[in-house]
Design a protein around this motif. Sequence first.
Motif, PDB file in Angstrom:
ATOM      1  N   GLU A   1      66.169  51.333  28.255  1.00 46.12           N
ATOM      2  CA  GLU A   1      65.327  52.503  27.990  1.00 46.12           C
ATOM      3  C   GLU A   1      64.600  52.987  29.239  1.00 46.12           C
ATOM      4  OE1 GLU A   1      62.853  51.002  24.845  1.00 46.12           O
ATOM      5  OE2 GLU A   1      64.645  50.314  23.777  1.00 46.12           O
ATOM      6  N   ALA A   2      64.230  52.048  30.111  1.00 45.46           N
ATOM      7  CA  ALA A   2      63.501  52.409  31.327  1.00 45.46           C
ATOM      8  C   ALA A   2      64.423  52.771  32.479  1.00 45.46           C
ATOM      9  CB  ALA A   2      62.583  51.261  31.742  1.00 45.46           C
ATOM     10  N   GLY A   3      65.733  52.563  32.294  1.00 40.39           N
ATOM     11  CA  GLY A   3      66.678  52.900  33.353  1.00 40.39           C
ATOM     12  C   GLY A   3      66.703  51.911  34.489  1.00 40.39           C
ATOM     13  N   VAL A   4      66.321  50.670  34.229  1.00 35.31           N
ATOM     14  CA  VAL A   4      66.363  49.642  35.281  1.00 35.31           C
ATOM     15  C   VAL A   4      67.511  48.692  34.979  1.00 35.31           C
ATOM     16  CG1 VAL A   4      63.888  49.834  35.678  1.00 35.31           C
ATOM     17  CG2 VAL A   4      64.738  48.114  34.082  1.00 35.31           C
ATOM     18  N   PRO A   5      68.011  47.973  36.003  1.00 37.90           N
ATOM     19  CA  PRO A   5      69.163  47.075  35.789  1.00 37.90           C
ATOM     20  C   PRO A   5      68.876  45.993  34.752  1.00 37.90           C
ATOM     21  CG  PRO A   5      68.835  47.463  38.136  1.00 37.90           C
ATOM     22  CD  PRO A   5      67.639  48.044  37.438  1.00 37.90           C
ATOM     23  N   ILE A   6      69.905  45.650  34.017  1.00 36.05           N
ATOM     24  CA  ILE A   6      69.780  44.593  33.020  1.00 36.05           C
ATOM     25  C   ILE A   6      70.457  43.327  33.527  1.00 36.05           C
ATOM     26  CG2 ILE A   6      69.754  46.282  31.166  1.00 36.05           C
ATOM     27  CD1 ILE A   6      72.599  45.365  30.435  1.00 36.05           C
ATOM     28  N   ASP A   7      70.169  42.219  32.891  1.00 35.30           N
ATOM     29  CA  ASP A   7      70.790  40.946  33.223  1.00 35.30           C
ATOM     30  C   ASP A   7      71.059  40.214  31.916  1.00 35.30           C
ATOM     31  OD1 ASP A   7      71.615  38.486  34.068  1.00 35.30           O
ATOM     32  OD2 ASP A   7      69.957  38.136  35.446  1.00 35.30           O
ATOM     33  N   LEU A   8      72.320  40.097  31.562  1.00 37.58           N
ATOM     34  CA  LEU A   8      72.701  39.484  30.294  1.00 37.58           C
ATOM     35  C   LEU A   8      73.068  38.009  30.442  1.00 37.58           C
ATOM     36  CD1 LEU A   8      74.898  42.371  28.844  1.00 37.58           C
ATOM     37  CD2 LEU A   8      72.511  41.845  28.329  1.00 37.58           C
ATOM     38  N   GLU A   9      72.849  37.448  31.627  1.00 41.37           N
ATOM     39  CA  GLU A   9      73.260  36.063  31.865  1.00 41.37           C
ATOM     40  C   GLU A   9      72.559  35.091  30.919  1.00 41.37           C
ATOM     41  OE1 GLU A   9      73.376  32.704  35.457  1.00 41.37           O
ATOM     42  OE2 GLU A   9      72.745  34.776  35.876  1.00 41.37           O
ATOM     43  N   PHE A  10      71.232  35.232  30.793  1.00 41.49           N
ATOM     44  CA  PHE A  10      70.482  34.338  29.913  1.00 41.49           C
ATOM     45  C   PHE A  10      70.968  34.469  28.468  1.00 41.49           C
ATOM     46  CE2 PHE A  10      66.641  34.573  32.949  1.00 41.49           C
ATOM     47  CZ  PHE A  10      67.184  33.542  33.715  1.00 41.49           C
ATOM     48  N   LEU A  11      71.160  35.714  28.038  1.00 47.98           N
ATOM     49  CA  LEU A  11      71.603  35.955  26.669  1.00 47.98           C
ATOM     50  C   LEU A  11      72.984  35.354  26.435  1.00 47.98           C
ATOM     51  CD1 LEU A  11      71.398  37.245  23.880  1.00 47.98           C
ATOM     52  CD2 LEU A  11      72.185  39.399  24.892  1.00 47.98           C
ATOM     53  N   GLN A  12      73.892  35.561  27.374  1.00 49.97           N
ATOM     54  CA  GLN A  12      75.248  35.031  27.211  1.00 49.97           C
ATOM     55  C   GLN A  12      75.253  33.509  27.198  1.00 49.97           C
ATOM     56  OE1 GLN A  12      76.892  37.148  30.524  1.00 49.97           O
ATOM     57  NE2 GLN A  12      77.681  38.817  29.253  1.00 49.97           N
ATOM     58  N   THR A  13      74.369  32.904  27.987  1.00 49.65           N
ATOM     59  CA  THR A  13      74.243  31.442  27.971  1.00 49.65           C
ATOM     60  C   THR A  13      73.748  30.970  26.614  1.00 49.65           C
ATOM     61  OG1 THR A  13      73.779  31.360  30.345  1.00 49.65           O
ATOM     62  CG2 THR A  13      73.086  29.459  29.036  1.00 49.65           C
ATOM     63  N   ARG A  14      72.796  31.693  26.053  1.00 44.23           N
ATOM     64  CA  ARG A  14      72.263  31.324  24.744  1.00 44.23           C
ATOM     65  C   ARG A  14      73.308  31.500  23.639  1.00 44.23           C
ATOM     66  NH1 ARG A  14      66.505  30.923  25.432  1.00 44.23           N
ATOM     67  NH2 ARG A  14      66.175  32.854  26.580  1.00 44.23           N
ATOM     68  N   ILE A  15      74.098  32.563  23.746  1.00 44.11           N
ATOM     69  CA  ILE A  15      75.157  32.791  22.763  1.00 44.11           C
ATOM     70  C   ILE A  15      76.168  31.653  22.808  1.00 44.11           C
ATOM     71  CG2 ILE A  15      77.087  34.286  22.128  1.00 44.11           C
ATOM     72  CD1 ILE A  15      75.412  36.649  23.191  1.00 44.11           C
ATOM     73  N   ALA A  16      76.556  31.257  24.020  1.00 41.31           N
ATOM     74  CA  ALA A  16      77.499  30.149  24.175  1.00 41.31           C
ATOM     75  C   ALA A  16      76.920  28.862  23.605  1.00 41.31           C
ATOM     76  CB  ALA A  16      77.856  29.965  25.650  1.00 41.31           C
ATOM     77  N   ARG A  17      75.619  28.657  23.837  1.00 40.56           N
ATOM     78  CA  ARG A  17      74.946  27.470  23.303  1.00 40.56           C
ATOM     79  C   ARG A  17      74.942  27.499  21.772  1.00 40.56           C
ATOM     80  NH1 ARG A  17      73.544  22.293  22.988  1.00 40.56           N
ATOM     81  NH2 ARG A  17      71.360  21.920  22.403  1.00 40.56           N
ATOM     82  N   LEU A  18      74.688  28.662  21.204  1.00 42.14           N
ATOM     83  CA  LEU A  18      74.656  28.793  19.749  1.00 42.14           C
ATOM     84  C   LEU A  18      76.040  28.530  19.162  1.00 42.14           C
ATOM     85  CD1 LEU A  18      72.973  29.432  17.273  1.00 42.14           C
ATOM     86  CD2 LEU A  18      73.364  31.869  17.692  1.00 42.14           C
ATOM     87  N   GLN A  19      77.070  29.050  19.798  1.00 41.21           N
ATOM     88  CA  GLN A  19      78.432  28.821  19.316  1.00 41.21           C
ATOM     89  C   GLN A  19      78.784  27.337  19.391  1.00 41.21           C
ATOM     90  OE1 GLN A  19      80.422  31.556  21.955  1.00 41.21           O
ATOM     91  NE2 GLN A  19      80.407  33.209  20.449  1.00 41.21           N
TER      92      GLN A  19
END
Length: 340
Positions: free
Chosen positions: A312-330
């Motif tokens: 929303e603010a137009g700044v870069p995102i970083d999905l690394e933490f989220l993807q690590t958490r998704i892998a952990r959940l799986q």
Amino acid sequence: MGLNRRPDTAIVACILAGTLAACSNVNLDAAKALGRAGQSAAGSAAEFADVPRSKYQAYIEGLAFISAYPPPPPKNAGPNATAQRSCNPYGLTPLGETGQALAARYFELMDRRRAMLDKLSDVYGAFEALASYGAAEAVESGIAAFSAAANDYIRAVDPSATPVKTNVSGTIAAAGGMLVEDAQKSKVRQASIAIRERLEAVLTYLNREDSASAWTEMRGEQVRNGHRVAAGLWCAGLLDASPIIDSLASGYGMKISTAKSGGITADDPRLRQGVEGVLSIREEQANQAITSGYNAMTASIGDLITEHRKVEAGVPIDLEFLQTRIARLQSLVETLTSAE
């Protein structure tokens, strides 16, 4: 993913520079990536939060069956009595009215949470499409369906809770700009805000102690007593523990001895202690997966909220933490499935 993390203060700075409208440089590729990550997070969370009714029914029936076997005699009953082996050492009994009420509450929350997470996955699919080629009406419809499912879940946790707004018709499709791309970015921002606000409301109720404990305690009890039922039925000579030994053997590249081809029974005290030890380890692993998985599920939603603010603010995102958490959940889903 080529999208570098910046401090969240960048969002604040962007807002302080004027308004969110002034920060018009929404990165559509980042929004697409967030849409894909959101679908993955919602799908993994839904899988973790689901328990087949057939599995729980087997647990209830197992309690009823094992209760026919008497518990151990009291310690002061004399040496002959204490020497007797009980196949129901924990004194398990059928699920009473209180237990049935807790189970009903457990399944109500589980069913509504699962339905909500399924709708969330649909929303993120539409959000990705919006950032790719424009699908404002689909996003609005998806957000409305997710909002309704979220309200069902929130009301199950707290009937007096304030519901989230369900009608977003026209609010995203009407967003515009000087150029076609600007209009698309404006729609993406409005959709992101709508999704984020609803996620924030949902997360509040997922994090409530009564909601979390209804899952972790009931699920933990099912695993714990389920293993005790299995051990009791094996002790009574009704089950064969060969699959446990098969699993151990395959891990070492071996197979079960032909001398035991008739089955692994509880007659040998050493076998009995060994099998019960394996069941105890699996119980501990399952309980850890239950708690860790719930924490990973709520944390992944928190990560989604953070990344929405950046889009929303137009700044870069970083999905690394989220993807690590998704892998952990799986991974925890797999651990829980194999340990039950």
